[in-house]
Design a protein around this motif. Structure first.
Motif, short mmCIF file in Angstrom:
data_model
loop_
_atom_site.label_atom_id
_atom_site.label_comp_id
_atom_site.label_asym_id
_atom_site.label_seq_id
_atom_site.Cartn_x
_atom_site.Cartn_y
_atom_site.Cartn_z
N MET A 75 106.36 26.37 -2.28
CA MET A 75 105.48 27.12 -3.15
C MET A 75 104.08 27.16 -2.58
O MET A 75 103.13 26.71 -3.21
CB MET A 75 105.47 26.48 -4.53
N ARG A 101 104.84 33.43 -3.95
CA ARG A 101 104.98 34.54 -2.99
C ARG A 101 105.48 35.82 -3.67
O ARG A 101 106.16 36.63 -3.06
CB ARG A 101 105.86 34.15 -1.80
N ARG A 104 103.15 22.59 5.46
CA ARG A 104 104.15 23.20 4.59
C ARG A 104 103.97 24.72 4.52
O ARG A 104 104.93 25.46 4.32
CB ARG A 104 104.05 22.55 3.20
N TYR A 105 102.74 25.17 4.68
CA TYR A 105 102.49 26.62 4.64
C TYR A 105 103.25 27.30 5.76
O TYR A 105 103.99 28.27 5.55
CB TYR A 105 100.99 26.92 4.77
N GLU A 121 106.95 27.26 5.30
CA GLU A 121 107.45 28.29 4.37
C GLU A 121 107.39 29.68 4.99
O GLU A 121 108.26 30.51 4.76
CB GLU A 121 106.68 28.24 3.04
N ASP A 122 106.33 29.93 5.78
CA ASP A 122 106.27 31.21 6.50
C ASP A 122 107.51 31.35 7.40
O ASP A 122 108.11 32.42 7.48
CB ASP A 122 105.02 31.29 7.39
N ASP A 146 109.24 21.30 -4.26
CA ASP A 146 108.37 21.93 -5.24
C ASP A 146 109.15 22.20 -6.52
O ASP A 146 110.35 21.93 -6.61
CB ASP A 146 107.67 23.17 -4.67
N ARG A 147 108.44 22.69 -7.54
CA ARG A 147 109.06 22.76 -8.86
C ARG A 147 110.22 23.74 -8.90
O ARG A 147 111.23 23.48 -9.51
CB ARG A 147 107.99 23.12 -9.91
N ARG A 148 110.04 24.89 -8.24
CA ARG A 148 111.14 25.84 -8.25
C ARG A 148 112.37 25.23 -7.56
O ARG A 148 113.50 25.35 -8.05
CB ARG A 148 110.75 27.15 -7.55
N LEU A 208 117.12 32.14 -14.51
CA LEU A 208 116.01 33.03 -14.91
C LEU A 208 114.75 32.26 -15.32
O LEU A 208 113.69 32.85 -15.43
CB LEU A 208 116.46 33.92 -16.08
N ASN A 209 114.89 31.00 -15.59
CA ASN A 209 113.71 30.28 -16.09
C ASN A 209 113.37 29.06 -15.23
O ASN A 209 113.09 27.99 -15.73
CB ASN A 209 113.92 29.87 -17.55
N PHE A 264 108.10 25.97 -15.26
CA PHE A 264 107.69 25.39 -16.54
C PHE A 264 107.08 26.43 -17.48
O PHE A 264 106.73 26.12 -18.60
CB PHE A 264 106.73 24.23 -16.33
#
Lengths: 280, 804
Positions: free
Chosen positions: A1, A43, B120-121, B124-125, B281-283, B712-713, B716
């Motif tokens: 994230m 993103r 981490r950036y 993720e890229d 991460d949270r997701r 879908l959720n 938080f």
């Protein structure tokens, strides 16, 4: 994230900010960041440049005059909510702002930012629409005023051009004889409302001469319905113009039901409010 | 004189650190090491697909990317599926995922590729640049789809059935057939998840000079992680250390191990020779950790005129997600703990554990019990409603009585041992609960509220919780020459207050100052033999082990002190770290005893001179006797014959808004019995947290999967964990202390208690307020509104369940 790469500018003057926006097709304005930053982190948005306007001077005002309340682009929700003068001149501001998210978000999020984010599930766009306010926007091409009725183009879409910055919002004063009220039902305290309803009535000698109701979360754009001629069943009149939808938190039928429950309640509150103001 | 700390409300010493932001979590580690690398994971965007091709060619071009792994890059045990941690004979079709998906993905979020980069950036890229060619397969989402089995999750698992298990005591179906009354219930519970504040995280460092791997992981079992890492990376166990720093909550999800990242981070660190960190991460936590709870139950019950259950037959379907790394623990617990404090004369339970293309299901605080409690308590309420009896009366009729302990249910529990309750006093607990919530005065209150146009309801739910499962825990107690006491136990701490509670035990057992005791948990360098912190077992298991180890240290201290003081051991006492001869001035500090316990050649300070070779000992004997060891230490293990069974009862009064269908909690009452309380403040904190989590599970949280298997959720914003504004402003708690005969301290576990009866107790109260059955949880105002519509034509009794 973590956000995708972007350039970051923090201009010191409005002119610089506008020039930066004009020169960058993919630039986005960063004010309070309460919606934009999560979108970046997930993103879901990947602007080429962030134009951070937090260093711009003279945009943090909550200016109260006889005409109403003018709110600068950098005034935080919490600052508007804390202004007793603003609440006196236009009581619906404080009534609605207390439902906007949580204190920590209100401390950072800006009212003007919320308006141009144009979320039909947010309170303030609907409030601006109900009060027939406006937003002043600036660009290298000059300034213009967008009336609330012309501000909201679609879901999360305002009529601002890409190179424009909303610099100020104007919420008109509550006229003598008028009253307002706000209620919403949310799953948790501070969440986006399942349904939110605000009412604005004008009275003359105790008679309601004009009644309008605004709705949150039951349409794609903030909707205001004139119910002056349907005060015996205002909710049905409103539902004819609303499009409640199913989502993971509530069915469309439940949302429609809440419109039916809240609309008469909020109208009655607004009429009471008009009467109470007259007394005091 | 040292006051007794066991049973006292000692404030948690760890809170100063936590509340001031001085906790040290995995993500805080090695942050100033410039060589530290960061990992990110490519996860499947599809619930069910074959992987045709993975193209990582664009990744290494990106500045800052160091390495990328896919399954093709894994070798040896790393290329094998992850371990099936708890095999069971009925788990005939157990399946586990690969650390990185091999040729098929079975849930949105399954790990496919692992990228290591300078931050981490960039990682993720890089992940965004990996191109995967998928062949889409139809997903199986939800229990209905899994049961229908029109398509399967795994090609080689027919009908999506991972396991089918049945247990019976007596002949339930015959008893139901012969019973005067019968009822049938169909009940549903949806998914939720642990959602700890801190997600998963692992840091690893490889030391090339010593060929040694150090792994820090946010886990509930450091010894478990160590075993897996050593096996998968083919390292000697002695070359792997696993350390658990502060952990921001576990609630079950972190007892699953090894997570793919828990292996890939050490692999990357060893391969690259640089420390590597992965912080979920949270997701990611929502879509790639673990969920729980989803079950469907079909209940048939036969009972007599008093409401006594003569036969109970339960069939249920358990959604275990895409894989079964944690075996059948959750449904086995449901099937056995469903019985609660009751003794149905005949009981049969059968379940199918089903595959779906969703996140794996593993224990979440309560671990199958909330579902079982919901089913049994719904059944009790249905019997009461059918007979027109008070709901507490029907429960009393079915309670196991205090003189019936130990009570054997004739079933096998989750630990493979007999389901035998050790102790409890359910009638006394119920009497306390009725008093606490005002059960007998409720009809008056209902009438008062009705007069104001308000609708209220009351519900209660009872549960029994098997806690303190084996196999064992150990402890090492070391009294230093300073008199300070260093204690190590191997299980981990994720916020329970072990430093406080365990130090209370040590202070009392040894007779030392609480402040002088330091507890280390979850560090395999200090205690390599351990199991983990789950199943409300830490206090029972490590608490008992620490007590036993402290007794051993004390025994030795008394022996050495008796010699030094020229007194009999029987005449000695220890208080505040000083050993003294009762009724005299003769005394010796424990620190000095520690000096004497370790014969020295070299004095390193003033105190140690006393132990050097010209100062101490009989020159005619070896300085350390044949059956003795140097040092003032004690080490012991506690391994119980079976679990100990705590119990509790909750009651709630809710108001349901007649117009908006909003549900408001007016009063929440808990009576809790976990045997002797080490620290009532910590136990009550556990209950508060559990109730809050239970409110979430009953009224707010669910995993909203769509038919394509997308969650879908997964944030938080839309996963409605309750805020402080949604949980009861006060929780009335009363304790009963029925000691366990199974351990030296008479204690039972308390960690999961608060959450177990939530779905049951809210369903009961809402049903009581509304007058129609509540058969599915959680419930939202929107759902309550829809139920009202569905039941609008029915007659509306004012007091549906309390009856005459």
């Amino acid at each position: 994230m973590k956000p995708a790469p972007f350039a970051y500018l923090r201009p010191a003057t409005l002119e610089e900010a506008l020039a930066a926006l004009a020169g960058q097709q993919g630039a986005k304005v960063l004010a309070g960041g309460q919606s934009l930053v999560p979108l970046l982190s997930m993103r879901l948005a990947a602007p080429s440049t962030l134009v951070d306007i937090n260093a711009l001077p003279d945009l943090s005002h909550v200016a109260v005059s006889d005409d109403g309340v003018r709110i600068g682009a950098l005034a935080r929700h919490a600052e508007v909510l804390a202004s007793r003068e603003a609440a006196e001149r236009q009581p619906l501001l404080a009534m609605a702002l207390s439902h906007v998210a949580h204190a920590t978000i209100r401390n950072r999020g800006t009212t003007v930012g919320s308006l141009v984010h144009a979320d039909a599930a947010a309170e303030m766009p609907m409030v601006l629409r109900l009060l027939e306010g406006s937003v002043d926007v600036a660009s290298v091409r000059g300034r213009r005023t967008i009336p609330a009725a012309e501000l909201f183009a679609g879901p999360l879409e305002s009529t601002l051009a890409q190179d424009e910055i909303a610099v100020e919002a104007c919420f008109p004063a509550l006229a003598p004889g008028a009253g307002v009220a706000f209620q919403e039902i949310a799953r948790r305290h501070g969440d986006y409302a399942l349904v939110g309803v605000a009412a604005h009535v004008e009275t003359d000698g105790g008679e309601v001469t004009r009644a309008r109701v605004g709705f949150v979360s039951v349409s794609d754009v903030p909707v205001v319905v004139d119910v002056t001629d349907s005060l015996d069943d205002p909710a049905s009149a409103a539902l004819a113009e609303l499009e409640p939808a199913d989502d993971i938190h509530a069915t469309a039928a439940y949302r429609a039901h809440l419109v039916k429950v809240l609309t008469p309640r909020v109208l009655a509150d607004a009429v009471h409010h008009a009467r109470d103001r007259k007394k005091s | 004189m040292t006051t007794k700390l066991f049973g006292a409300k000692v404030p948690r010493v760890e809170d100063q650190r936590f509340l001031r932001g001085q906790g040290r979590y995995v993500d805080d580690l090695l942050t100033d090491d410039p060589r530290l690398l960061h990992a990110a994971v490519l996860r499947s965007p599809h619930a069910h697909a074959r992987i045709v091709d993975i193209d990582v060619s664009d990744v290494l071009d990106l500045d800052g990317v160091v390495a990328v792994w896919t399954w093709d890059d894994l070798t040896g045990p790393m290329a094998e599926p992850l371990p099936l941690l708890i095999p069971h004979p009925t788990l005939t079709h157990g399946r586990t995922q690969y650390a990185l998906a091999r040729d098929e993905v079975n849930y949105v979020g399954e790990a496919i590729a692992f990228v290591v980069a300078v931050d981490r950036y960039v990682a993720e890229d890089a992940v965004a640049r990996i191109r995967v060619d998928y062949e889409h397969l139809e997903p199986v989402v939800g229990i209905d789809a899994a049961r229908a089995a029109r398509r399967t999750v795994h090609d080689d698992v027919p009908d999506n059935v991972g396991a089918r298990m049945e247990q019976e005591n007596g002949d339930a179906r015959a008893a139901i057939a012969a019973a005067p009354h019968t009822l049938t219930l169909d009940l549903d519970i949806e998914r939720s998840a642990c959602t700890p504040m801190e997600g998963r995280g692992t840091v690893a460092r490889w030391d090339p000079d010593t060929s040694r791997l150090t792994v820090w992981s946010s886990t509930q079992t450091s010894t478990g992680v160590r075993g897996c890492v050593a096996a998968k990376l083919e390292l000697d166990l002695a070359k792997v250390d696993v350390i658990t720093p502060d952990v921001g909550g576990g609630f079950g999800v972190k007892v699953v191990h090894p997570w793919p990242e828990e292996l890939l981070v050490p692999l990357a660190a060893k391969t690259l020779g640089r420390p590597v960190k992965y912080t979920e991460d949270r997701r990611e936590h929502f879509i790639s950790s673990a969920h729980e709870r989803a079950q469907q139950h079909h209940v048939e019950v036969g009972f007599d005129d008093d409401g006594r259950v003569l036969g109970l037959d339960v069939e249920f379907w358990h959604d275990h997600g895409a894989y079964t790394p944690y075996g059948l623990i959750v449904p086995i617990i449901t099937s056995t703990q469903l019985l609660g404090p009751y003794k149905p004369q005949n009981y049969r339970v059968a379940f199918e554990s089903l595959y779906t293309n969703t996140v794996i299901v593993t224990p979440y605080r309560g671990a199958g019990r909330p579902q079982g409690c919901f089913v049994m308590e719904r059944t009790m309420d249905a019997i009461a409603a059918y007979l027109g009896k008070d709901r507490t009366e029907v429960r009393s009729t079915n309670f196991i009585q205090p003189d019936e302990f130990p009570y054997e249910h004739g079933l096998v529990f989750q630990d493979g041992r007999e389901l035998t309750y050790d102790s409890g006093d359910y009638p006394a607990s119920l009497a306390k609960l009725k008093e606490l919530v005002g059960w007998d005065e409720f009809e008056e209150f209902r009438a008062e509220m009705a007069a104001q146009g308000r609708k209220v309801g009351i519900g209660l739910a009872c549960y029994v919780e098997g806690t303190g499962v084996g196999p064992y825990e150990g402890a090492h107690v070391h009294i230093e020459t300073s008199g300070k006491v260093k204690v190590a136990t191997g299980l981990t701490t994720q916020g329970q207050g072990h430093q406080t509670a365990f130090a209370q035990i040590v202070a009392d057992t040894l007779g030392v100052r609480f402040e002088d005791v330091e507890i280390t948990t979850g560090d395999t360098r200090k205690m390599p033999y351990a199991v983990g912190t789950f199943a409300s077992r830490a206090a029972v298991m490590s608490g008992s082990a620490i007590h036993l180890a402290a007794l051993r240290a004390k025994e030795k201290a008394l022996r050495i002190a008796a010699e030094a003081l020229e007194a009999s051991e029987d005449d000695l006492e220890i208080a505040d770290g000083v050993v003294s001869v009762k009724g005299t001035d003769a005394s010796i500090d424990l620190g000095t005893v520690a000096v004497l316990s370790n014969p020295l050649r070299y004095a390193f300070d003033e105190a140690s001179k006393a132990a050097t070779q010209f100062s101490v000992g009989d020159p005619g004997k070896p300085p350390v006797a044949e059956d003795d060891e140097p040092g003032l230490e004690g080490k012991d293990f506690y391994s119980p014959p079976r679990s100990t069974f705590a119990n509790g009862m909750h009651a709630v009064i809710v108001e349901t808004d007649p117009d908006t269908a909003e549900i408001t909690i007016l009063k929440y009452a808990v009576v809790h019995d976990c045997g002797h309380l080490i620290n009532p403040m910590i136990v009550e904190g556990q209950i508060h947290g559990g109730v809050a989590q239970g409110v979430g599970g009953a009224l707010y949280e669910r995993m909203a999967y769509d038919e394509s298997g997308q969650l879908l959720n997964a944030s938080f914003m839309d996963f409605l964990m309750p805020y402080v504004t949604e949980v009861p402003t006060s929780i009335d708690i009363d304790h009963l202390e029925t000691p366990s005969p199974l351990n030296p301290l008479g204690i039972k576990g308390a960690g999961e208690a608060g959450v177990i009866p939530s779905a049951a107790v809210f369903a009961a109260a809402i049903e009581d307020a509304e007058g129609f059955p509540i058969t599915a949880m959680p419930i939202s105002p929107s759902e309550l509104f829809e139920l009202r519509l569905a039941h609008a034509d029915e007659p509306h009794p004012t007091s549906p369940s309390l009856g005459s």
